[in-house]
Design an enzyme around this catalytic site. Structure first.
Site, PDB file in Angstrom:
ATOM      1  N   ASP A 208      -0.710  -4.551  -5.003  1.00 24.84           N
ATOM      2  CA  ASP A 208      -1.537  -3.747  -4.103  1.00 24.84           C
ATOM      3  C   ASP A 208      -2.837  -4.522  -3.894  1.00 24.84           C
ATOM      4  O   ASP A 208      -3.703  -4.550  -4.762  1.00 24.84           O
ATOM      5  CB  ASP A 208      -1.780  -2.371  -4.746  1.00 24.84           C
ATOM      6  CG  ASP A 208      -2.771  -1.525  -3.944  1.00 24.84           C
ATOM      7  OD1 ASP A 208      -3.376  -2.048  -2.988  1.00 24.84           O
ATOM      8  OD2 ASP A 208      -2.940  -0.346  -4.290  1.00 24.84           O
ATOM      9  N   GLN A 211      -7.884  -3.741  -2.331  1.00 27.38           N
ATOM     10  CA  GLN A 211      -9.279  -4.022  -2.697  1.00 27.38           C
ATOM     11  C   GLN A 211      -9.515  -5.513  -2.919  1.00 27.38           C
ATOM     12  O   GLN A 211     -10.667  -5.929  -3.094  1.00 27.38           O
ATOM     13  CB  GLN A 211      -9.651  -3.256  -3.975  1.00 27.38           C
ATOM     14  CG  GLN A 211      -9.609  -1.755  -3.832  1.00 27.38           C
ATOM     15  CD  GLN A 211     -10.697  -1.218  -2.914  1.00 27.38           C
ATOM     16  OE1 GLN A 211     -11.659  -1.910  -2.581  1.00 27.38           O
ATOM     17  NE2 GLN A 211     -10.539   0.014  -2.484  1.00 27.38           N
ATOM     18  N   CYS A 372      -8.841   8.842  -5.702  1.00 26.34           N
ATOM     19  CA  CYS A 372      -7.370   8.734  -5.592  1.00 26.34           C
ATOM     20  C   CYS A 372      -6.793   8.049  -6.824  1.00 26.34           C
ATOM     21  O   CYS A 372      -5.870   7.221  -6.706  1.00 26.34           O
ATOM     22  CB  CYS A 372      -6.943   8.010  -4.323  1.00 26.34           C
ATOM     23  SG  CYS A 372      -7.514   8.829  -2.833  1.00 26.34           S
TER      24      CYS A 372
HETATM   25  N1  PMP Z   1      -4.690   0.967  -3.039  1.00 25.06           N
HETATM   26  C1  PMP Z   1      -5.970   0.849  -3.380  1.00 25.06           C
HETATM   27  C2  PMP Z   1      -6.330   0.096  -4.626  1.00 25.06           C
HETATM   28  C3  PMP Z   1      -6.958   1.410  -2.579  1.00 25.06           C
HETATM   29  O1  PMP Z   1      -8.247   1.313  -2.924  1.00 25.06           O
HETATM   30  C4  PMP Z   1      -6.578   2.097  -1.392  1.00 25.06           C
HETATM   31  C5  PMP Z   1      -7.605   2.735  -0.476  1.00 25.06           C
HETATM   32  N2  PMP Z   1      -8.618   3.417  -1.130  1.00 25.06           N
HETATM   33  C6  PMP Z   1      -5.221   2.178  -1.072  1.00 25.06           C
HETATM   34  C7  PMP Z   1      -4.312   1.592  -1.926  1.00 25.06           C
HETATM   35  C8  PMP Z   1      -4.749   2.872   0.154  1.00 25.06           C
HETATM   36  O2  PMP Z   1      -5.160   2.188   1.286  1.00 25.06           O
HETATM   37  P1  PMP Z   1      -5.041   2.864   2.729  1.00 25.06           P
HETATM   38  O3  PMP Z   1      -5.677   4.214   2.612  1.00 25.06           O
HETATM   39  O4  PMP Z   1      -5.799   1.956   3.621  1.00 25.06           O
HETATM   40  O5  PMP Z   1      -3.604   2.937   3.047  1.00 25.06           O
END
Ligand code: PMP
Length: 414
Positions: A208, A211, A372
């Site tokens: 992922d 960031q 989140c």
């Molecule tokens: N993974 C991480 C580590 C994030 O920080 C985020 C966004 N806060 C996401 C996934 C999800 O990204 P998006 O909302 O742009 O799909």
């Protein structure tokens, strides 16, 4: 002055700030201090203009129009695929699939790669520090297949316990999914080491990179991972843009995620055959103007230089960390030596949301909440934290003003 210090000294954030119109505004009558970059980053003028220009001069649908505008739109849109492929050092442009962001990228892998393969008894390995976007899609496919989610632990200082991660890579693990940089702790995970451990056991690794993309130089070949997901809006590009990179043989073996226009070769009511990569995974009309803007964002970041951004942000993080620690009663979450410019914190006896609201009245944008990352909050035994996340356009002066405001408003809450 050593070479590193010299590069940082030559980096003038004030020069770049003027490229970001929004940073000049005030909030509640105070000059804005935007410390919520991990949530979404601000956009430089060149990105805003490229989207504007696209709608004024080029707007047409991609890949299907037999006219000049359609060709121009398609080539502008596809140019971003080339830029993104170079940006992450993908071996081939066709391996870069455009998505609406990291969330869609991970769901694509969950439903097209994992779902058809998982069986009862199989496992997916994640870590305690994952964002919900790298937890929930796996849970959903586990529920459907009888597979289980397994979690690699972290230390109190917010570092992955690599030995435990490797021990947990048992034969029942069919995929590992790890964040490159934690959105709460800032921790930069040792992806090469993790990828090597996964590769020797034939376990695909999804990274992922949400960031990581705004802060680090990304080289998917050097990392040795199998899937890399990223988001455009944190990379100074428009919202609703992102990408999944994956190794070609994986993408070729995966069924499409969405069906519709543009992703087919032939359609009859009896049988449909699918387009070649990347179109196979890009059904329907995409966010064309957004991807044109993302191309401009990549150009912008490249023009500054990611090494220079990284060096400056490291210095700014060190400065901010010292300043934050000088605030009595402040607890920092995430003190890995290798981390990006993200500072999650709480102040003794003060609720995160109350503090964030008062800071907002000082013109300061920070995030407060669970970010989140409920399981990470549970690990630390707190319902929420505040988070200041910095970008290359932030300054030491803003850090100083932030600390002064923090000291002022906490008195109101004491
Ligand atoms: N993974 C991480 C580590 C994030 O920080 C985020 C966004 N806060 C996401 C996934 C999800 O990204 P998006 O909302 O742009 O799909």
């Amino acid at each position: 002055m050593n070479a590193r210090a010299h590069i940082a000294a030559a980096f003038d954030p004030l020069h770049y700030r003027t490229d970001f119109p929004l940073l000049a505004r005030s909030v509640h009558g105070k000059p804005l201090i935007y410390f919520d970059n991990a949530n979404t980053a601000q956009k430089p003028q060149s990105v805003i203009e490229s989207v504007d220009r696209f709608y004024r001069e080029t707007n047409a649908n991609v890949a299907r129009a037999m006219h000049a505008l359609g060709e121009e739109a398609t080539s502008a849109y596809e140019a971003t695929r080339d830029k993104l492929a170079r940006f992450i050092n993908a071996p081939a442009r066709e391996e870069v699939i455009f998505t609406s962001g990291t969330t869609q990228s991970i769901n694509l892998v969950a439903y097209s790669y994992a779902l058809p393969r998982l069986q009862p008894g199989d496992e997916i390995l994640v870590t305690t520090m994952e964002h919900h976007a790298n937890i929930v899609p796996w849970q959903l496919v586990c529920e459907r297949t009888g597979a289980k989610l397994k979690v690699a632990p972290i230390t109190q200082s917010g570092e992955l316990i690599v030995d435990r991660f490797i021990e947990l890579l048992t034969p029942s693990v069919k995929l590992a999914a790890v964040t490159h940089v934690s959105n709460v702790l800032g921790t930069i995970n040792p992806m090469r080491e993790l990828a090597k451990a996964c590769r020797t056991r034939d376990i695909p690794l999804l990274v992922d990179g949400s960031q990581a993309a705004p802060h680090l130089t990304i080289d998917v070949q050097a990392l040795g991972c199998d899937f890399y997901a990223l988001t455009g809006h944190k990379l100074f590009g428009p919202t609703g843009t992102g990408a999944l990179w994956a190794r070609r043989e994986l993408l070729e073996a995966m069924p499409p995620f969405f069906g519709g226009g543009e992703m087919i070769k032939t359609v009859t009511f009896e049988k449909t055959t699918f387009a070649d990569l990347p179109a196979k995974f890009e059904a329907g009309t995409p966010n064309i103007a957004g991807f044109v803007g993302l191309g401009a964002a990549i150009d912008y970041v490249n023009a500054i230089g990611r090494d220079r951004i990284q060096t400056y942000e490291r210095e700014l993080l060190d400065y901010a960390t010292t300043a934050f620690k000088s605030v009595p009663g402040l607890r920092l979450f995430g003190e890995a030596p290798h981390k990006a410019a993200v500072l999650a914190f709480l102040i003794d006896g003060v609720h995160a949301h109350d503090l964030a609201m008062l800071l907002d009245h000082e013109g300061i944008a920070v995030r407060s909440g669970h970010h989140c990352a409920h399981p990470l909050m549970q690990f630390y035994g707190v319902p929420a934290t505040l988070r200041a996340s910095l970008a290359f356009y932030n300054t030491r002066d803003e850090v100083d003003r932030f600390i002064a405001a923090l000291t002022r408003v906490r008195k109101l809450l004491a």
